[in-house]
Design a protein around this motif. Sequence first.
Motif, PDB file in Angstrom:
ATOM      1  N   LYS A 192       0.859  -1.179   0.000  1.00  0.00           N
ATOM      2  CA  LYS A 192       0.000   0.000   0.000  1.00  0.00           C
ATOM      3  C   LYS A 192       0.894   1.227   0.000  1.00  0.00           C
ATOM      4  O   LYS A 192       2.043   1.167   0.438  1.00  0.00           O
ATOM      5  N   ARG A 193       0.380   2.309  -0.496  1.00  0.00           N
ATOM      6  CA  ARG A 193       1.151   3.551  -0.538  1.00  0.00           C
ATOM      7  C   ARG A 193       1.476   4.007   0.875  1.00  0.00           C
ATOM      8  O   ARG A 193       0.753   3.711   1.814  1.00  0.00           O
ATOM      9  N   ILE A 194       2.563   4.707   0.998  1.00  0.00           N
ATOM     10  CA  ILE A 194       2.985   5.277   2.272  1.00  0.00           C
ATOM     11  C   ILE A 194       2.756   6.774   2.201  1.00  0.00           C
ATOM     12  O   ILE A 194       3.270   7.445   1.308  1.00  0.00           O
ATOM     13  N   VAL A 198       9.242  -1.886  12.096  1.00  0.00           N
ATOM     14  CA  VAL A 198       8.887  -1.141  10.878  1.00  0.00           C
ATOM     15  C   VAL A 198       7.722  -1.819  10.165  1.00  0.00           C
ATOM     16  O   VAL A 198       6.766  -1.165   9.735  1.00  0.00           O
ATOM     17  N   LEU A 199       7.772  -3.140  10.055  1.00  0.00           N
ATOM     18  CA  LEU A 199       6.683  -3.862   9.391  1.00  0.00           C
ATOM     19  C   LEU A 199       5.378  -3.747  10.172  1.00  0.00           C
ATOM     20  O   LEU A 199       4.304  -3.654   9.581  1.00  0.00           O
ATOM     21  N   SER A 200       5.464  -3.704  11.482  1.00  0.00           N
ATOM     22  CA  SER A 200       4.282  -3.507  12.311  1.00  0.00           C
ATOM     23  C   SER A 200       3.673  -2.124  12.072  1.00  0.00           C
ATOM     24  O   SER A 200       2.455  -1.985  11.927  1.00  0.00           O
ATOM     25  N   VAL A 201       4.532  -1.107  12.019  1.00  0.00           N
ATOM     26  CA  VAL A 201       4.065   0.251  11.739  1.00  0.00           C
ATOM     27  C   VAL A 201       3.445   0.312  10.345  1.00  0.00           C
ATOM     28  O   VAL A 201       2.370   0.886  10.151  1.00  0.00           O
ATOM     29  N   TYR A 202       4.097  -0.312   9.364  1.00  0.00           N
ATOM     30  CA  TYR A 202       3.588  -0.315   7.989  1.00  0.00           C
ATOM     31  C   TYR A 202       2.216  -0.990   7.914  1.00  0.00           C
ATOM     32  O   TYR A 202       1.299  -0.488   7.272  1.00  0.00           O
ATOM     33  N   ASP A 203       2.076  -2.122   8.594  1.00  0.00           N
ATOM     34  CA  ASP A 203       0.797  -2.846   8.572  1.00  0.00           C
ATOM     35  C   ASP A 203      -0.341  -1.999   9.137  1.00  0.00           C
ATOM     36  O   ASP A 203      -1.458  -2.050   8.643  1.00  0.00           O
ATOM     37  N   PHE A 261       6.540   8.894   8.629  1.00  0.00           N
ATOM     38  CA  PHE A 261       7.660   9.308   9.471  1.00  0.00           C
ATOM     39  C   PHE A 261       7.198   9.471  10.922  1.00  0.00           C
ATOM     40  O   PHE A 261       7.820   8.958  11.852  1.00  0.00           O
ATOM     41  N   ALA A 262       6.089  10.172  11.123  1.00  0.00           N
ATOM     42  CA  ALA A 262       5.557  10.384  12.468  1.00  0.00           C
ATOM     43  C   ALA A 262       5.138   9.064  13.114  1.00  0.00           C
ATOM     44  O   ALA A 262       5.335   8.859  14.316  1.00  0.00           O
ATOM     45  N   ASP A 263       4.583   8.158  12.320  1.00  0.00           N
ATOM     46  CA  ASP A 263       4.212   6.835  12.840  1.00  0.00           C
ATOM     47  C   ASP A 263       5.447   6.084  13.333  1.00  0.00           C
ATOM     48  O   ASP A 263       5.415   5.437  14.380  1.00  0.00           O
TER      49      ASP A 263
END
Length: 64
Positions: free
Chosen positions: A5-7, A48-53, A12-14
Amino acid sequence: MVTRKRIGSNFFADLVAHGNLVGQHFSWRADGTIEFFDDTPQDVVAGVLSVYDAHVPSDPAGPA
């Protein structure tokens, strides 16, 4: 199959909110690509993957 999915600009804040993962041997692009370097610690990869999810872009188009 992994669906990217797009970021958005708030990624950055996440990352900062999730234990300041910024500057921890990885990079990302607005299209959802995340690149980990050879020396990226596994706990950083997991974080990072947790934040991305969980990430919900405030600006789905990403930075200009």
